[in-house]
Design an enzyme around this catalytic site. Structure first.
Site, short mmCIF file in Angstrom:
data_model
loop_
_atom_site.label_atom_id
_atom_site.label_comp_id
_atom_site.label_asym_id
_atom_site.label_seq_id
_atom_site.Cartn_x
_atom_site.Cartn_y
_atom_site.Cartn_z
N ARG A 262 -44.00 7.19 -23.34
CA ARG A 262 -44.53 6.49 -24.11
C ARG A 262 -44.21 6.46 -25.57
NH1 ARG A 262 -49.78 5.58 -21.13
NH2 ARG A 262 -49.01 5.55 -18.98
N ARG A 277 -51.56 14.15 -25.50
CA ARG A 277 -51.02 12.89 -25.78
C ARG A 277 -49.48 13.18 -26.01
NH1 ARG A 277 -54.46 8.59 -26.50
NH2 ARG A 277 -56.65 9.23 -26.46
N GLU A 349 -59.93 11.47 -20.18
CA GLU A 349 -59.42 10.75 -19.17
C GLU A 349 -58.46 11.42 -18.57
OE1 GLU A 349 -56.53 6.92 -18.73
OE2 GLU A 349 -57.53 6.98 -20.59
N SER A 352 -56.77 6.36 -14.55
CA SER A 352 -57.32 5.27 -14.77
C SER A 352 -57.06 4.32 -13.49
CB SER A 352 -56.95 4.52 -16.11
OG SER A 352 -57.27 3.29 -16.40
N ARG A 391 -52.49 16.34 -17.76
CA ARG A 391 -53.83 16.66 -18.12
C ARG A 391 -54.67 17.36 -16.91
NH1 ARG A 391 -55.96 11.57 -21.54
NH2 ARG A 391 -54.50 11.67 -22.99
#
Length: 428
Positions: A262, A277, A349, A352, A391
């Site tokens: 990303r 992140r 989170e 998803s 995560r």
């Protein structure tokens, strides 16, 4: 991609759905663009039909030996031929303008998606409390990792810059163990087919799952027309692009463990420390391809498969139904799983799970032939994290930390760790 015919049939419903997304009405603009496309098609067709008719008239004139009339008609044919390329170009341009406009509009939310402008409008769906006593506070994962010398952000910065990490020794093995555990769970118990896909894909694949063109700046371009995948959703979903499946082949369920990339790693100034992140991270992805009437049921099933990972790790979590203002671009409805992280004393989170309807299928031209009835129909696509490996590592480290800085290995992971039940803290 939206269906312009559905917009024409009920423009008011389309505009209401966009309004729920915080967008202005667009149906009138889109219908006008479609009218222009149809007019361009009609003009090109009329030109061709007139040339066909003139060819017959020329034949008749020549048969009647009316050379003057034949010459006049041939001149008109020549003029029409000269006009044809411009009409064809206008037809193509009108279709391109409409497609580009449709491709830039987010998916329509399902009726049961809660209203809201941002994450504050999300609604809790359910939660799971771990059997162990929940830590309400503790050290953050990077404090634990750096103290052991097994999580090195400084070395990563020398190699690649900010938002990267080097994991070493037992922490590196623990991340590998988490990924293998998730793959085994999803393939052996949940019926997903394991896939090892390319992590470099072309424009068409990124367009198919809606990363392009809108989110171009969030991606890493690799040159020569390739992109590094932001998630395995891209190659897994595109496995059915430009194909017609049979209904008996559905549902298709794929899973993959891949690195993900990303360019945009989150809001500026947020989560600058640690692994939350990152520009590069590992994730186990789940993708389902279904018939339309099965997609809602499949969405709940996929959510349960992702939840099973956290239940087996005995981690406290909650499931949130995202509101209209917080959903992803391609989603019709999304569940986020948020795991408890005591170092931050909050939920974050970790997965998803989204149902996209036929939105991606239209962009990929992915269809199926039903057992009953005629014709072919677009499939429905779903994707979810099953789950983000980095995560999950954070959650395990923070929830299983001990006062001496060591980390207990969850029992379900110990076979993947060669029987190791503890990552030792810093030497005293």
């Amino acid at each position: 991609m939206h269906d312009i015919r559905a917009i024409r049939e009920n423009p008011a419903a389309f505009d209401r759905d966009l309004e729920r997304r915080g967008l202005a009405p667009l149906s009138a603009e889109l219908i006008a663009l479609d009218d222009a496309r149809k007019a361009a098609i009609s003009a090109a067709q009329a030109n061709q039909e007139r040339r066909n008719a003139l060819a017959k008239e020329i034949g008749g004139a020549k048969k009647a030996k009316d050379e003057a009339r034949a010459t006049e008609l041939m001149a008109e044919v020549a003029r029409l031929k000269d006009e044809a390329p411009g009409l064809d170009a206008a037809q193509g341009e009108a279709g391109k303008v409409l497609d580009e406009r449709l491709a830039a509009i987010p998916n329509r939310p399902k009726d049961d998606v809660p209203e809201g402008a941002d994450e504050h409008g999300n609604v809790e769906y359910r939660r799971f409390d771990a059997s162990r006593e929940r830590l309400t506070a503790g050290r953050q994962h990077f404090e634990l990792g750096e103290a052991t010398g097994l999580m090195d952000f400084e070395a990563a910065a020398k190699l690649s810059g900010s938002r990267f990490v080097v994991l070493k020794g037992q922490l590196a093995r623990l991340e590998r163990a988490l990924g293998q555990f998730m793959l085994d769970l999803h393939t052996q118990e949940h019926g997903y087919m394991e896939v090892v896909p390319p992590v470099l894909v072309r424009d068409d694949a990124m367009f198919g799952t809606a990363q392009l063109p809108k989110f171009r700046d969030d991606q890493f371009a690799a040159g020569d027309g390739f992109w590094l995948i932001p998630t395995a959703e891209v190659p897994l979903t595109n496995l059915v692009r430009e194909s017609i499946l049979t209904e008996d082949e559905l549902p298709l369920r794929f899973t993959a463990l891949t690195p993900c990339f990303r360019a945009e790693a989150g809001a500026a100034g947020r989560d600058t420390r640690g692994m939350l992140r990152q520009h590069q991270f590992n994730k186990v992805e789940l993708v389902s391809i279904t018939a339309p009437e099965k997609s809602e049921e499949e969405h709940e099933r996929m959510l349960a498969c992702a939840e099973a990972v956290l239940k087996k790790l005995d981690l406290t979590y909650r499931v949130m139904t995202l509101c209209t203002g917080d959903m992803g671009f391609a989603s019709r409805k999304t569940y986020d799983i948020e795991v408890w992280v005591p170092g931050q004393e909050t939920y974050r989170e970790i997965s998803s799970c989204s149902v996209c309807g036929d939105f991606q299928a239209r962009r990929m031209n992915a269809r199926y032939r039903p057992k009953e009835g005629k014709g072919v129909h677009y499939v429905h696509t779903l994707n979810g994290s099953g789950v983000a490996v980095g995560r999950a590592l954070i959650a395990v480290m923070e929830n299983y930390q001990n006062p001496d800085g060591s980390v207990t290995i969850p029992s379900v992971l110990q076979p993947y760790m060669g029987g190791l039940n503890r990552i030792e803290g810093p030497a005293s």
